[in-house]
Design a protein around this motif. Structure first.
Motif, mmCIF file in Angstrom:
data_model
loop_
_atom_site.group_PDB
_atom_site.id
_atom_site.type_symbol
_atom_site.label_atom_id
_atom_site.label_comp_id
_atom_site.label_asym_id
_atom_site.label_seq_id
_atom_site.Cartn_x
_atom_site.Cartn_y
_atom_site.Cartn_z
ATOM 1 N N GLU A 1 0.841 -1.206 0.000
ATOM 2 C CA GLU A 1 0.000 0.000 0.000
ATOM 3 C C GLU A 1 0.872 1.250 0.000
ATOM 4 N N LYS B 1 -3.800 17.135 -5.142
ATOM 5 C CA LYS B 1 -5.254 17.116 -4.987
ATOM 6 C C LYS B 1 -5.704 17.971 -3.802
ATOM 7 N N LYS C 1 -17.613 13.987 -5.903
ATOM 8 C CA LYS C 1 -17.578 12.847 -4.989
ATOM 9 C C LYS C 1 -17.596 13.377 -3.553
ATOM 10 N N ASN D 1 -12.621 3.176 4.733
ATOM 11 C CA ASN D 1 -13.088 3.474 3.381
ATOM 12 C C ASN D 1 -12.626 4.852 2.928
ATOM 13 N N GLU E 1 -9.004 4.721 1.895
ATOM 14 C CA GLU E 1 -8.882 3.965 0.648
ATOM 15 C C GLU E 1 -9.265 4.832 -0.560
ATOM 16 N N VAL E 2 -10.346 5.581 -0.425
ATOM 17 C CA VAL E 2 -10.781 6.448 -1.530
ATOM 18 C C VAL E 2 -9.781 7.583 -1.760
ATOM 19 N N ALA F 1 -6.552 7.425 -1.317
ATOM 20 C CA ALA F 1 -5.413 6.843 -2.035
ATOM 21 C C ALA F 1 -5.742 6.716 -3.519
ATOM 22 N N ASP F 2 -6.974 6.313 -3.825
ATOM 23 C CA ASP F 2 -7.398 6.215 -5.239
ATOM 24 C C ASP F 2 -7.413 7.592 -5.897
ATOM 25 N N LEU F 3 -7.891 8.589 -5.160
ATOM 26 C CA LEU F 3 -7.972 9.946 -5.679
ATOM 27 C C LEU F 3 -6.588 10.478 -6.065
ATOM 28 N N ASN G 1 -4.010 8.727 -6.887
ATOM 29 C CA ASN G 1 -3.414 7.973 -7.995
ATOM 30 C C ASN G 1 -4.089 8.217 -9.334
ATOM 31 N N VAL G 2 -5.233 8.924 -9.305
ATOM 32 C CA VAL G 2 -5.912 9.235 -10.564
ATOM 33 C C VAL G 2 -5.053 10.200 -11.389
ATOM 34 N N LYS G 3 -4.782 9.839 -12.601
ATOM 35 C CA LYS G 3 -3.962 10.689 -13.478
ATOM 36 C C LYS G 3 -4.848 11.791 -14.078
#
Length: 445
Positions: free
Chosen positions: A2, A129, A220, A432, A435-436, A438-440, A442-444
């Protein structure tokens, strides 16, 4: 493996904002992430005891620029009356260059902010971000309205609810109308321009309002849960309060606290004291000194101390609120419906009486008293002020075991507490949320 991220935090310069941001920082640090916390120099010392992970959460002090009208040395809302928040807001915005310098030097992956409407633009320029983190209720955020518009008129698509202002909420609206126009601009700009919106709530309480906000801003919406701090088991309740409270039967004491920002006029302070006295119940009243006075003692009603000496205490300094609420003798919690305070009340076994002052507090009070019916609100005169009689009546209604309203709110509170206290519910929100995030990151783009 992670990936870990580095977050900046830049809350409005009020302890009611900085401390909840720090609670979130603790949760992020607990999961191995790094946090740089941008904070006024003097405030750092008061925040340090709340930093549970000093190796992962680093304070970055800011110099608050002086602006005309702002008292010399003022850095937070605790240093100025609410009528001067406009000047503090100007100074807050003038920290832009210091914040940008920190960004250039430390290169965060994301930044949490609330009132600094220019942060999202800064984040885009430096390729990281931005998350607008609102520590007030989702109910209040959903009803942000343009200055001068009619309160209580719900926009199309607004969730069905009784959460509206009334005529006798005049004081709450007027109290913060002085700086509301600037605040409205700051908040709506932040919500429109950020990468994601984060709210300090859960769907079990305010799900429909969170959904509405997501639709309104086409963003979001991430929920952190209530972010209650972990109880500090290393520090027991101070002996003075333990000794005082233990003199009374279980569930008999009324505890009243109005937060760090509410400063009453002397006449309202006295109404508060007299209303507590008129209940005939033992009480602990923790409230700031009235405007213009340095101690609570010099504002007490004539003969008050002598009349309540064996059952009542008025205290003008900080108290261990969570520990007091958990004491078996405390049975009623009178508060201003600040979001953090209200959550503490909901997770206690105390009956809840609400006395809101600011507009976001009024809206959350409506949700608690009319929709969930877990509390009673102190009624106000048309002027917006409350009376000692209205305070007494609200407290008596929930403390009288034979009162039908008291039975109703007690039963509803118990049921809601069981839902909110479900094993793993709050931890699940945090897991949660991270986790979201981390996704945010990594979004290119």
């Amino acid at each position: 493996m992670e990936s870990k991220f580095h977050a900046f935090m830049f809350p409005w310069f009020a302890f009611g904002h900085m401390i909840p941001f720090l609670h979130l920082a603790n949760k992020l640090a607990e999961k191995g992430h790094r946090v740089t916390f941008l904070v006024p120099k003097k405030a750092q010392k008061q925040l340090e005891p709340h930093n549970l992970f000093p190796e992962s959460i680093v304070f970055h002090p800011l110099t608050v620029p002086h602006v005309n009208g702002l008292p010399v040395g003022a850095e937070t809302t605790s240093d100025v009356p609410i009528s001067m928040d406009n000047f503090l807001s100007e100074a807050f915005d003038l920290t832009h260059d210091q914040v940008e310098a920190a960004v250039r030097a430390l290169k965060p992956d994301l930044i949490f902010f609330d009132f600094a409407h220019w942060i999202a633009k800064l984040a885009k320029e430096h390729m990281f971000k931005s998350v607008s983190y609102m520590i007030v209720s989702a109910t209040a955020v959903s009803q942000l309205h343009p200055p001068g518009s009619s309160l209580g008129v719900l926009p199309p698509g607004y969730p069905s609810s009784k959460v509206v202002f009334r005529e006798n909420d005049a004081h709450a609206v007027l109290t913060d109308s002085i700086y509301y126009e600037r605040l409205y601009h700051q908040l709506t700009t932040s919500l429109k321009s950020c990468d994601a919106i984060a709210l300090k709530t859960c769907k079990e309480m305010e799900g429909k309002f969170c959904d509405y906000i997501s639709r309104q801003y086409n963003k979001k919406v991430l929920l952190t849960g209530p972010m209650l701090p972990e109880p500090d088991t290393s520090k027991p309740l101070e002996e003075r309060w333990s000794h005082f409270l233990s003199k009374f039967p279980p569930g008999s004491v009324v505890f009243c606290a109005l937060g760090s920002q509410i400063v009453l006029e002397k006449d309202q302070f006295q109404e508060l004291c007299l209303g507590m006295e008129m209940t005939g119940l033992p009480f602990l009243l923790a409230v700031k000194s009235p405007r213009g006075l340095s101690t609570v003692q010099e504002a007490l009603p004539e003969g008050f101390e002598e009349r309540v000496k064996d059952r009542g205490v008025v205290w003008g300094e900080w108290v261990q609120q969570p520990l007091i609420l958990s004491h078996p003798s405390v049975g009623c919690f009178v508060n201003h419906c600040g979001p953090g305070t209200l959550w503490e009340g909901l997770m206690s076994d105390c009956q809840i009486v609400l006395l809101p002052f600011l507009s976001d507090q009024v809206l959350f009070t409506r949700l608690m008293t009319e929709e969930f019916q877990v509390s009673v609100e102190v009624s106000r005169e048309k002027t917006g002020w409350f009376s000692k009689e209205s305070l007494r009546d609200a407290i008596k209604s929930v403390m009288d075991k034979d009162n039908d309203l008291g039975k109703l709110v007690r039963s509803n509170h118990t049921k809601l507490k069981e839902v909110l206290g479900s094993p793993g519910l709050f931890d699940g929100y945090v897991d949660n949320f991270v986790e979201v995030l981390a996704d945010l990151i990594n979004v290119k783009t």
